[in-house]
Design a protein around this motif. Structure first.
Motif, mmCIF file in Angstrom:
data_model
loop_
_atom_site.group_PDB
_atom_site.id
_atom_site.type_symbol
_atom_site.label_atom_id
_atom_site.label_comp_id
_atom_site.label_asym_id
_atom_site.label_seq_id
_atom_site.Cartn_x
_atom_site.Cartn_y
_atom_site.Cartn_z
ATOM 1 N N ILE A 14 0.857 -1.186 0.000
ATOM 2 C CA ILE A 14 0.000 0.000 0.000
ATOM 3 C C ILE A 14 0.892 1.233 0.000
ATOM 4 O O ILE A 14 1.583 1.494 0.987
ATOM 5 C CB ILE A 14 -0.927 0.044 1.237
ATOM 6 N N GLU A 15 0.889 1.989 -1.075
ATOM 7 C CA GLU A 15 1.689 3.216 -1.140
ATOM 8 C C GLU A 15 1.012 4.206 -2.084
ATOM 9 O O GLU A 15 0.072 3.861 -2.807
ATOM 10 C CB GLU A 15 3.113 2.917 -1.602
ATOM 11 N N ASP A 16 1.491 5.425 -2.070
ATOM 12 C CA ASP A 16 0.907 6.462 -2.912
ATOM 13 C C ASP A 16 1.131 6.150 -4.384
ATOM 14 O O ASP A 16 2.235 5.747 -4.786
ATOM 15 C CB ASP A 16 1.543 7.823 -2.590
ATOM 16 N N ALA A 17 0.087 6.352 -5.178
ATOM 17 C CA ALA A 17 0.223 6.186 -6.626
ATOM 18 C C ALA A 17 1.054 7.345 -7.190
ATOM 19 O O ALA A 17 1.109 8.426 -6.594
ATOM 20 C CB ALA A 17 -1.163 6.173 -7.271
ATOM 21 N N PRO A 18 1.726 7.125 -8.331
ATOM 22 C CA PRO A 18 2.551 8.202 -8.919
ATOM 23 C C PRO A 18 1.768 9.490 -9.177
ATOM 24 O O PRO A 18 2.319 10.583 -9.087
ATOM 25 C CB PRO A 18 3.047 7.579 -10.232
ATOM 26 N N ASP A 19 0.473 9.345 -9.508
ATOM 27 C CA ASP A 19 -0.341 10.525 -9.807
ATOM 28 C C ASP A 19 -1.285 10.886 -8.658
ATOM 29 O O ASP A 19 -2.325 11.529 -8.868
ATOM 30 C CB ASP A 19 -1.152 10.282 -11.089
ATOM 31 N N SER A 20 -0.942 10.472 -7.442
ATOM 32 C CA SER A 20 -1.828 10.734 -6.297
ATOM 33 C C SER A 20 -1.834 12.217 -5.930
ATOM 34 O O SER A 20 -0.893 12.949 -6.217
ATOM 35 C CB SER A 20 -1.383 9.896 -5.098
ATOM 36 N N HIS A 21 -2.903 12.633 -5.275
ATOM 37 C CA HIS A 21 -3.030 14.018 -4.840
ATOM 38 C C HIS A 21 -3.681 14.056 -3.461
ATOM 39 O O HIS A 21 -4.276 13.067 -3.017
ATOM 40 C CB HIS A 21 -3.858 14.833 -5.846
ATOM 41 N N ASP A 22 -3.569 15.180 -2.784
ATOM 42 C CA ASP A 22 -4.131 15.313 -1.436
ATOM 43 C C ASP A 22 -5.644 15.406 -1.468
ATOM 44 O O ASP A 22 -6.231 15.947 -2.415
ATOM 45 C CB ASP A 22 -3.561 16.559 -0.745
ATOM 46 N N LEU A 23 -6.258 14.870 -0.420
ATOM 47 C CA LEU A 23 -7.696 15.016 -0.225
ATOM 48 C C LEU A 23 -7.930 16.327 0.538
ATOM 49 O O LEU A 23 -7.490 16.476 1.676
ATOM 50 C CB LEU A 23 -8.237 13.819 0.569
ATOM 51 N N ILE A 37 -10.031 6.454 -3.627
ATOM 52 C CA ILE A 37 -9.057 6.643 -2.546
ATOM 53 C C ILE A 37 -7.648 6.174 -2.952
ATOM 54 O O ILE A 37 -6.651 6.586 -2.354
ATOM 55 C CB ILE A 37 -9.493 5.931 -1.247
ATOM 56 N N ARG A 38 -7.553 5.326 -3.988
ATOM 57 C CA ARG A 38 -6.226 4.886 -4.449
ATOM 58 C C ARG A 38 -5.488 6.002 -5.183
ATOM 59 O O ARG A 38 -4.280 5.900 -5.410
ATOM 60 C CB ARG A 38 -6.367 3.661 -5.354
ATOM 61 N N LYS A 39 -6.200 7.053 -5.533
ATOM 62 C CA LYS A 39 -5.573 8.212 -6.189
ATOM 63 C C LYS A 39 -5.254 9.328 -5.187
ATOM 64 O O LYS A 39 -4.770 10.387 -5.576
ATOM 65 C CB LYS A 39 -6.512 8.770 -7.271
ATOM 66 N N LEU A 40 -5.568 9.079 -3.911
ATOM 67 C CA LEU A 40 -5.297 10.082 -2.870
ATOM 68 C C LEU A 40 -4.028 9.696 -2.111
ATOM 69 O O LEU A 40 -3.701 8.515 -1.985
ATOM 70 C CB LEU A 40 -6.468 10.144 -1.891
ATOM 71 N N THR A 41 -3.316 10.693 -1.600
ATOM 72 C CA THR A 41 -2.139 10.390 -0.776
ATOM 73 C C THR A 41 -2.608 9.753 0.529
ATOM 74 O O THR A 41 -3.636 10.151 1.098
ATOM 75 C CB THR A 41 -1.323 11.657 -0.474
ATOM 76 N N LEU A 42 -1.852 8.785 0.996
ATOM 77 C CA LEU A 42 -2.226 8.068 2.212
ATOM 78 C C LEU A 42 -2.324 9.011 3.411
ATOM 79 O O LEU A 42 -3.234 8.891 4.235
ATOM 80 C CB LEU A 42 -1.197 6.969 2.500
ATOM 81 N N LYS A 43 -1.393 9.941 3.495
ATOM 82 C CA LYS A 43 -1.374 10.848 4.647
ATOM 83 C C LYS A 43 -2.632 11.697 4.701
ATOM 84 O O LYS A 43 -3.278 11.806 5.748
ATOM 85 C CB LYS A 43 -0.132 11.743 4.582
#
Length: 580
Positions: free
Chosen positions: A322-331, A401-407
């Motif tokens: 489980i890690e941030d996707a390359p194109d992830s963004h903040d919620l 949620i897979r496109k969002l940063t985990l933090k």
């Protein structure tokens, strides 16, 4: 070689120290090699000199030797002090990297691995790596320099005798390589067995209250003794292997002395070697044998360090699931609309959720009800991305949620669990865990909202009161209210209540239920509950069975339907109504 290349990378930040360390090691070796040559030179020159010349020469010789050995002492200090510091810094770097990796790894890794074993990798394994990091290159460099230098000088003194030494040394090398493989296996087994001891110890100490409540100390002693004996047997095998290795090498070292005496005597008898040359030869043999002993000891250190780093590297190469996707963004600007769209999930080959669909509007509350093992906690764990769905998707405010940063995802969700975990420290530190930069006023306000402020103020140290390991000094209700204060401080838009009151007495439950109602206000809330009295006011109740959603609706609707939920409700409240 791949593992060794990764190990060498840890030297890069300390390249200057390492190079200077090697220079100092080289100076030490050259001074040691120079002494027999100085002795040989004095024997050739002073032997024929007069008394006055000898006295003058001895004065300057003393000055020269004092300077030489002062330089050697300074170099030895640097190698011993700064070299060890470099090794300790590398150990710190590896421990930091390993801890960071543990923090990144998904829940599935912790499901498969034992905490005690992970602690063993973080502490005892890295200590041996540190010793190898410092002494390894230095010992090899000094030893090889002395051995090669001795060989060159010995060849200069007498070639045939040196060839005999080379033959014995090669036999010694072949023996060492054979024993080295066996040692590698025993050291790896040592690592596994001491990890087993740590695992047994951690398991017993973590559950010491359960152990004592069942009076099962003897069972735990037996379990620990079993892992302890396995480690002892592993150490015995290891020491037998080391004994063969060191004993065999010691025999070959004796064989070198035998070769010198017998071979030297033979060549003196032949007239091809002078007795005084044999004395110089013997001095160099001592210089030659000492680094061989060092290399023998280094082999043991190498195997310990290598086996430790191999286990370290196994963790470092573990794939983070489980890690941030390359194109992830903040919620950002969270409203709290949640959608489970055709979600499927399973652990290994076990299917837990199959084509699940749930929609929750912003600020609404839903409750999940059903038997244990139906997947209620899994539904919540998937929302936090503790695990990833195997099919379908989960969305917050229309965003996968897979496109969002985990933090940012996890900062937007608060969870209150049945099993409250408090960190070792003060009450204040535990509440502020929800917002590390919170002011004292914010912490107090959060405690008031959780109805725990008055209790905290009644304690002698107030908010600075030490809670004990895992909060052992507090009751279940007190710990739960501190965890609720932590969530108030975090102030998330989405809230998960995972059987938050099921382990409490009725009075504590009433107090905490008020706190939870205040906490849930104006938040999207998912509640997992076995006590159905706590979810009557939920906007929707979803009954989860072994095959997915069985029924859904409001409390009154499901009672009127008189199906599964109504059955659960009657089972829980029939006895109470009869007593009334």
């Amino acid at each position: 070689m791949k593992i060794m290349r990764k190990f060498i990378q840890y030297y890069k930040p300390y390249k200057t120290v390492f190079i200077f360390d090697m220079i100092c090691a080289m100076i030490i070796s050259l001074i040691d090699l120079a002494f027999p040559q100085i002795l040989n030179y004095l024997n050739d020159t002073l032997y024929i000199a007069d008394h006055q010349t000898i006295i003058q020469s001895l004065f300057w010789l003393a000055v020269f030797l004092l300077i030489m050995y002062a330089i050697r002492a300074l170099c030895k200090y640097y190698v011993s002090a700064q070299g060890h510091i470099m090794g300790a810094q590398m150990e710190r770097d590896m421990r930091k990297d390993l801890f960071d990796k543990f923090e990144q790894l998904s829940f599935s890794y912790y499901d498969r691995n034992n905490t005690g074993e992970m602690m063993s990798k973080l502490v005892s394994d890295l200590f041996d790596i540190c010793e190898f990091a410092h002494h390894g290159p230095e010992n090899v460099f000094i030893s090889l320099l002395k051995i090669i230098g001795s060989f060159v000088l010995l060849m200069y003194i007498h070639v045939p005798l040196t060839i005999l030494l080379i033959i014995v040394t090669l036999c010694m090398l072949l023996f060492s390589l054979k024993q080295n493989k066996a040692m590698q296996q025993t050291f790896m087994d040592n690592r596994r067995k001491i990890a087993g001891v740590n695992a047994s110890l951690q398991d017993t100490l973590a559950g010491i209250r359960v152990v004592k409540s069942f009076a099962n100390e003897d069972i735990e002693r037996h379990k620990f003794a079993r892992s302890n004996e396995r480690f002892l047997q592993s150490k015995k095998n290891n020491y037998h292997c080391m004994g063969r290795f060191q004993g065999g090498n010691n025999f070959f070292q004796g064989l070198l002395y035998v070769t010198i005496l017998v071979g030297g005597g033979f060549f003196i008898a032949q007239g091809s070697l002078e007795p005084i040359a044999l004395a110089t030869y013997a001095l160099y043999i001592n210089i030659f044998i000492t680094p061989i002993e060092v290399l023998v000891e280094f082999t043991e250190m190498l195997q310990k360090g290598y086996s430790g780093f191999k286990r370290f590297n196994e963790v470092m190469e573990t794939q983070v699931e489980i890690e941030d996707a390359p194109d992830s963004h903040d919620l950002v600007n969270v409203k709290g609309v949640i959608d489970y769209k055709d979600v499927s999930f399973g652990y290994d080959d076990e299917k837990v959720l199959d084509h699940l669909n749930i929609h929750i509007d912003s600020g609404k509350s839903i409750a999940l009800v059903g038997p244990s093992g139906g997947g209620k906690t899994t539904i919540c764990s998937l929302l936090l991305r503790f695990y990833d769905v195997t099919g379908g998707s989960i969305e917050i405010d229309g965003q996968d949620i897979r496109k969002l940063t985990l933090k940012s995802l996890r900062q937007s969700i608060g969870i209150v669990q049945q099993d409250v975990y408090l960190f070792t420290g003060s009450i204040k530190e535990n509440i502020s865990y929800g917002k590390p930069d919170a002011s004292d006023e914010e912490i107090i306000e959060a405690a008031k909202k959780a109805n725990i402020h008055d209790f905290i103020m009644s304690l002698p140290d107030g908010y600075d009161t030490y809670v004990g390991e895992r909060g052992t000094r507090l009751s279940g209700g007190q710990k739960q209210r501190i965890s609720i204060a932590r969530i108030f401080l975090k102030d998330p838009k989405i809230l998960i209540l995972d059987e938050a009151t099921s382990a409490l007495d009725n009075e504590s439950e009433r107090h905490i239920q008020k706190s939870l109602e205040a906490l849930s206000k104006n938040r999207t809330c998912i509640t997992i509950a076995h006590r159905l009295s706590t979810i009557r006011n939920a906007d929707e109740i979803i009954v989860i069975g072994n095959n997915g959603i069985v029924e859904r609706g409001t409390h009154q609707f499901l009672l009127n339907k008189n199906n599964v939920y109504a059955k659960y409700y009657r089972l829980q409240f029939e006895g109470l109504e009869e007593n009334a």
